[in-house]
Motif scaffolding. Structure first.
Motif, short mmCIF file in Angstrom:
data_model
loop_
_atom_site.label_atom_id
_atom_site.label_comp_id
_atom_site.label_asym_id
_atom_site.label_seq_id
_atom_site.Cartn_x
_atom_site.Cartn_y
_atom_site.Cartn_z
N VAL A 31 -2.44 -4.44 -0.58
CA VAL A 31 -2.52 -5.89 -0.37
C VAL A 31 -1.16 -6.54 -0.60
CG1 VAL A 31 -3.53 -8.03 -1.25
CG2 VAL A 31 -4.98 -6.04 -0.85
N TYR A 32 -0.45 -6.11 -1.65
CA TYR A 32 0.88 -6.63 -1.93
C TYR A 32 1.84 -6.36 -0.77
CZ TYR A 32 5.63 -6.64 -3.69
OH TYR A 32 6.97 -6.84 -3.84
N LEU A 34 1.07 -5.73 2.36
CA LEU A 34 0.62 -6.50 3.53
C LEU A 34 1.10 -7.95 3.44
CD1 LEU A 34 -1.15 -6.45 6.13
CD2 LEU A 34 -3.01 -7.24 4.69
N ILE A 35 0.91 -8.57 2.29
CA ILE A 35 1.35 -9.96 2.11
C ILE A 35 2.87 -10.06 2.23
CG2 ILE A 35 1.50 -11.83 0.41
CD1 ILE A 35 -1.33 -10.99 -0.51
N SER A 36 3.58 -9.10 1.68
CA SER A 36 5.03 -9.09 1.77
C SER A 36 5.50 -9.02 3.22
CB SER A 36 5.59 -7.91 0.97
OG SER A 36 6.97 -7.83 1.10
N ILE A 38 3.78 -9.93 5.91
CA ILE A 38 3.41 -11.19 6.58
C ILE A 38 4.40 -12.29 6.23
CG2 ILE A 38 1.66 -13.01 6.66
CD1 ILE A 38 -0.45 -10.75 6.36
N LEU A 39 4.77 -12.39 4.95
CA LEU A 39 5.73 -13.41 4.53
C LEU A 39 7.10 -13.19 5.16
CD1 LEU A 39 4.81 -13.92 0.77
CD2 LEU A 39 4.34 -15.44 2.70
N GLN A 40 7.52 -11.94 5.29
CA GLN A 40 8.80 -11.65 5.94
C GLN A 40 8.77 -12.08 7.40
OE1 GLN A 40 10.12 -7.62 5.55
NE2 GLN A 40 9.98 -7.67 3.33
N THR A 62 8.33 -2.42 4.81
CA THR A 62 6.95 -2.78 4.44
C THR A 62 5.93 -2.02 5.28
OG1 THR A 62 6.99 -4.71 5.89
CG2 THR A 62 7.56 -5.06 3.59
#
Length: 112
Positions: A31-32, A34-36, A38-40, A62
């Protein structure tokens, strides 16, 4: 809407009851990552692609880390033991660690 809540509650209950702690740690890492990623990607859309090599290196890092972690989760899951008879959980983790080091070395080298 009530069916969705019921399904989500059942999923959470079964997940907490049946999933080993080691797999839960891997899931949190997934999850971390994946979120990283998406934020990038969102940052690249908003700020532009000026240091394109930096974006590519970070995003490839990532995606690669996510793929390696999914592979680790699949190989260490007790339900998949028959598919990976010759691979112990320690070997799967060693493969994950070595491949992650190689991936990040290539990403840092790609930065220039």
């Amino acid at each position: 809407m009530e069916n969705i809540k019921s399904a989500a509650n059942k999923f959470i209950t079964v997940y907490n009851k049946d999933t080993p702690t080691s797999l839960k740690f891997i899931d949190v890492y997934l999850v971390y990552i994946l979120i990283s990623g998406i934020l990038q990607f969102i940052y690249m859309l908003l700020a532009g692609t000026f240091p394109y090599n930096a974006f590519l290196a970070g995003f490839i890092s990532t995606v690669g880390s996510f793929v390696f972690a999914v592979n680790l989760r699949i190989q260490t899951n007790a339900q998949n033991a028959t598919s990976f008879k010759s691979i112990s959980p320690e070997r799967a983790f060693a493969d994950f660690a070595v491949c992650s080091l190689l991936l990040h070395f290539c990403c840092v080298h790609f930065l220039g």
